[in-house]
Design a protein around this motif. Structure first.
Motif: not given
Length: 372
Positions: A243-249, A282-287, A289-297
């Motif tokens: 099923f791999t493809g586009d999804g929401a974070l 999951y959020l700690h993993g995102l951070r 990796s260098g991800w700097r988006g809005d965690e509320h999203l």
């Protein structure tokens, strides 16, 4: 040798033995899916491999029919493309890998044979909650680092919308009072759950629009314990990339947690605690990796992803008299156990849907229709 698995040259190439010396062991999979002709562990000459045959000619129900559309969630050749292109290795540096591709053969009858490494790791179906949390941390790191990734013409698009729309069987039971008075439903479903689930159904279009508007990530879209193995220290092995493809974070995380409970790999009363620990990981993993988006999203993606399970609302009263079948048709589940666990899981799901309705307007999304 099963007829659909028969491929003398493939057995010789992969295992190095004559076909009559190979042993085929059927492996559990979704027998309803029109894309999968079969899955076997094949052994011979002291070696083993996993054979998965992809097809577009299998007769099945409409909901699981194979598609020739490369963007459709059930495009029959997608998994072959994922392996051949190397996309299955995209998360390796972050602790999540796929089995090694040993052979990908286009057969004369039009089917495709995927010969894959037989990974000896412990399946996530028997993992402790702590090991699930570790996997989720790796998932956050991988999706944060890779992001939406490179687009390919055969990656799925609109998975959640199409997959959800294809599963509306029994929707008329939402308004059937007699169906909801079934003793099993009354015994195991908390008061008010019917109203919550009916509301989710009526808000489905809103939830899907929210999910499609969130930050994107390359997504597996079928992460659940039956598709995950341990791969050594700090590594998970992820199976079934069809099923791999586009999804929401956050979408892969949301469905991983619920599927762990809905298919009885973890008790439902552990879901709230596991969900909190997994989201933090999951959020700690995102951070990390260098991800700097809005965690509320991200939180909104996890919460709104529960719309995938809208289909369960009608299925529960519709099948209250049935003997539940376990995954892969490999046995049954006691009906009262299934309904007790589903009642708790759906109550959790309703809470996440309510959280999404509150969170979305704060982030600039229109309010849900039923909340106006």
């Amino acid at each position: 040798m099963p007829e659909v698995a028969a491929a003398d040259a493939e057995v010789r190439e992969v295992l190095g033995v004559p076909p009559d010396r190979a042993e085929f062991e059927p492996l559990p999979h979704n027998p309803s899916n029109g894309v999968t002709a079969g899955v076997w562990r094949v052994g011979g000459g002291g070696r083993t491999a996993v054979l998965k045959v992809l097809t577009r000619t299998k007769e099945t129900g409409v909901a699981w029919a194979a598609s020739n559309d490369p963007r459709h969630w059930n495009f029959w050749r997608r998994e072959a493309y994922v392996y051949r292109s190397g996309l299955a290795r995209v998360w390796e540096a972050h602790g999540i890998r796929a089995p090694r591709l040993l052979e990908c053969a286009d057969r004369p009858d039009g089917d495709v044979a995927l010969w894959l490494e037989d990974v000896p790791g412990t399946p996530a179906t028997v993992w402790s909650p702590a090991r699930h949390v570790e996997h989720v941390h790796r998932l956050g790191r991988a999706q944060g680092a890779v992001g939406a990734g490179e687009d390919h013409p055969w990656l799925s698009r609109g998975f959640l919308r199409d997959h959800t729309t294809d599963r509306t069987t029994g929707a008329e039971l939402l308004d059937d009072d007699a169906a909801w008075r079934h003793p099993r439903i009354r015994r195991h479903f908390p008061p008010g759950l019917r109203a919550d689930m009916v509301r989710l159904h009526h808000d489905r279009a809103w939830f899907l629009t929210v999910m499609e508007s969130l930050p994107r990530a390359l997504s597996h879209l079928d992460q659940w314990p039956a598709n995950v193995l341990s791969g050594g220290p700090g590594t998970s092995v992820l199976l079934d990339w069809a099923f791999t493809g586009d999804g929401a974070l956050g979408e892969d995380l949301g469905t991983y947690l619920l599927d762990s409970v809905l298919d009885h790999f973890l008790p439902a009363d552990e879901l709230p605690g596991l969900a909190k620990a997994a989201y933090d990981a999951y959020l700690h993993g995102l951070r990390a990796s260098g991800w700097r988006g809005d965690e509320h999203l991200v939180r909104l993606g996890v919460c709104a992803s529960v719309v995938k399970y809208d289909r369960l609302t009608a299925l529960m009263p519709a099948r209250a008299d049935d003997e539940p079948v376990a995954y892969g048709g490999t046995g049954t589940v006691p009906a009262d156990l299934r309904y007790r666990e589903r009642g708790l899981a759906l109550a959790y799901l309703a809470e996440r849907a309510a959280e999404a309705r509150v969170l979305a307007p704060r982030l600039g999304f229109p309010p849900a229709p039923s909340g106006r």
